[in-house]
Design a protein around this motif. Structure first.
Motif, short mmCIF file in Angstrom:
data_model
loop_
_atom_site.label_atom_id
_atom_site.label_comp_id
_atom_site.label_asym_id
_atom_site.label_seq_id
_atom_site.Cartn_x
_atom_site.Cartn_y
_atom_site.Cartn_z
N VAL A 46 0.84 -1.21 0.00
CA VAL A 46 0.00 0.00 0.00
C VAL A 46 0.87 1.25 0.00
CG1 VAL A 46 -1.68 1.33 1.31
CG2 VAL A 46 -1.95 -1.15 1.09
N ALA A 47 1.95 1.23 0.79
CA ALA A 47 2.84 2.39 0.87
C ALA A 47 3.47 2.68 -0.50
CB ALA A 47 3.92 2.14 1.91
N LEU A 48 3.89 1.64 -1.20
CA LEU A 48 4.47 1.84 -2.54
C LEU A 48 3.43 2.37 -3.52
CD1 LEU A 48 6.73 -1.33 -2.99
CD2 LEU A 48 7.48 1.04 -2.84
N LEU A 49 2.22 1.83 -3.44
CA LEU A 49 1.16 2.27 -4.34
C LEU A 49 0.79 3.73 -4.08
CD1 LEU A 49 -0.80 1.32 -6.56
CD2 LEU A 49 -2.44 0.80 -4.75
N VAL A 50 0.72 4.10 -2.82
CA VAL A 50 0.39 5.49 -2.46
C VAL A 50 1.50 6.43 -2.93
CG1 VAL A 50 0.10 7.09 -0.53
CG2 VAL A 50 -1.12 4.91 -0.54
N ALA A 51 2.74 6.00 -2.78
CA ALA A 51 3.86 6.84 -3.23
C ALA A 51 3.77 7.12 -4.72
CB ALA A 51 5.18 6.17 -2.89
N ASP A 52 3.45 6.09 -5.50
CA ASP A 52 3.32 6.27 -6.95
C ASP A 52 2.12 7.14 -7.30
OD1 ASP A 52 5.55 4.80 -7.41
OD2 ASP A 52 4.50 2.97 -7.96
N ALA A 53 0.98 6.84 -6.67
CA ALA A 53 -0.23 7.57 -7.00
C ALA A 53 -0.12 9.03 -6.58
CB ALA A 53 -1.43 6.92 -6.31
N GLY A 54 0.51 9.27 -5.45
CA GLY A 54 0.62 10.63 -4.95
C GLY A 54 1.57 11.47 -5.77
N SER A 55 2.55 10.84 -6.40
CA SER A 55 3.52 11.61 -7.16
C SER A 55 2.98 12.00 -8.53
CB SER A 55 4.79 10.80 -7.34
OG SER A 55 4.56 9.72 -8.22
N GLY A 56 2.29 11.05 -9.17
CA GLY A 56 1.82 11.30 -10.53
C GLY A 56 2.96 11.33 -11.54
N ASP A 57 4.16 11.16 -11.07
CA ASP A 57 5.31 11.24 -11.97
C ASP A 57 6.45 10.44 -11.37
OD1 ASP A 57 6.81 12.64 -14.27
OD2 ASP A 57 8.04 13.10 -12.52
N TRP A 58 7.09 9.60 -12.20
CA TRP A 58 8.15 8.73 -11.68
C TRP A 58 9.33 9.54 -11.15
CZ3 TRP A 58 9.16 4.31 -9.74
CH2 TRP A 58 10.45 3.79 -9.76
N SER A 59 9.68 10.64 -11.81
CA SER A 59 10.85 11.40 -11.37
C SER A 59 10.66 11.97 -9.98
CB SER A 59 11.14 12.52 -12.36
OG SER A 59 10.06 13.43 -12.42
N SER A 60 9.44 12.36 -9.63
CA SER A 60 9.22 12.92 -8.29
C SER A 60 9.32 11.84 -7.23
CB SER A 60 7.86 13.61 -8.22
OG SER A 60 6.81 12.68 -8.38
N VAL A 61 8.98 10.61 -7.60
CA VAL A 61 9.16 9.50 -6.66
C VAL A 61 10.64 9.30 -6.38
CG1 VAL A 61 8.83 7.03 -6.29
CG2 VAL A 61 7.04 8.35 -7.38
#
Length: 230
Positions: free
Chosen positions: A136-151
Motif C-alpha cells: 500500500v505504501a508503494l502504491l500510495v507513493a506512486d499515486a501521490g507523485s503522478g510522476d516517476w521522477s518525483s518518486v
C-alpha cells in the motif's frame, strides 16, 4: 518505508534472519532499493538484478513467498550463480515476499541471515501482514507523485535515482526500450564484476557509453567468400 522494513526485520529476527531490503519493480523486475538495513542486504538485491535470478525474482514470477532455510541445500537449479555469490557474501538463509495488490506487482521484500533459519507460522503471518502495508505504501507513493521522477526525488534513495537516470541515457544511446537499457546495464555490471550502481554512475558521469548492437546479414553459402589473409 523504513519503519515498515524495520517491522519486517523485527518479526524475522527471532528466526535468525538479520537483514532486510525492499525494492520496487520496473517492468516486473527489481530495479532499485527503497530501503536496506545494511550494505550486504543492498548487495544481495543488486546481485538479483544483475544476474536475473534468485528468490526475489522467483517470488515476483510465482506471486508468492519463497522461503529458503539454507541456500547450500536449496533445490532451485536456476539459482546456481546467485547461490554461489550469496554464500560468498556470508548469506545462508533467505526469504523473499512479493509486494503486490491483486495483480499489480509493486516490489519485493527480501530478508536473509548468516545462518540457516526458517520462519514459523506466526512469523510468516506477521511478515505477510507487513508486506500488505508495504505494498500500500508503494502504491500510495506512486499515486501521490503522478510522476516517476518525483518518486525518485522523494520516496527512493539515491542509488535508484542514479540507476534510473543511467537507464534513460542508455535507452537514448541504444535507441531501445527502458527494459533493454536495463538489461545492458545489468549485463555490463555482471561482466565487469561491478555493482549496478557503479556502472550507472559511470554512465551518468559520461565515462562509459553504450553502443547499439551490430547485426550482420546472413551470407548465402553458395556465394563466393573472400579468402582470409594472415
Amino acid at each position: 518505508m523504513e519503519r515498515l522494513c524495520r517491522a519486517a526485520l523485527a518479526a524475522a529476527r527471532p528466526a535468525g534472519l538479520t537483514s532486510v531490503c525492499a525494492s520496487r519493480l520496473i517492468d516486473d523486475r527489481p530495479r532499485g532499493v527503497v530501503w536496506a538495513s545494511d550494505p550486504r542486504a543492498r548487495r544481495i538485491d543488486d546481485l538479483q538484478v544483475v544476474l536475473g535470478e534468485g528468490p526475489g525474482i522467483t517470488a515476483i514470477t510465482e506471486g508468492g513467498p519463497v522461503l529458503v532455510p539454507d541456500l547450500r541445500g536449496q533445490w532451485r537449479q536456476g539459482w546456481v550463480t546467485f547461490e554461489r555469490a550469496a554464500v560468498e557474501l556470508g548469506v545462508r538463509s533467505i526469504c523473499a515476499f512479493p509486494l503486490q495488490i491483486g495483480a499489480v506487482r509493486l516490489g519485493v521484500l527480501t530478508l536473509h541471515g548468516t545462518e540457516p533459519a526458517s520462519l514459523d507460522a506466526a512469523q510468516l503471518s506477521e511478515e505477510l501482514a507487513v508486506c500488505d502495508d508495504l505494498s500500500v505504501a508503494l502504491l500510495v507513493a506512486d499515486a501521490g507523485s503522478g510522476d516517476w521522477s518525483s518518486v525518485l526525488d522523494g520516496a527512493l534513495d539515491p542509488p535508484l535515482a542514479i540507476t534510473s537516470q543511467a537507464a534513460g541515457m542508455v535507452m537514448v544511446q541504444l535507441g531501445s526500450t527502458i527494459a533493454e537499457a536495463m538489461a545492458r546495464l545489468s549485463a555490463h555490471a555482471f561482466g565487469a564484476g561491478l555493482s549496478l550502481e557503479e556502472v550507472s554512475r559511470a554512465v551518468v558521469e559520461r565515462t562509459l557509453r553504450f553502443q547499439p548492437d551490430r547485426f550482420y546479414p546472413e551470407t548465402d553459402p553458395d556465394d563466393p567468400q573472400p579468402l582470409a589473409r594472415n
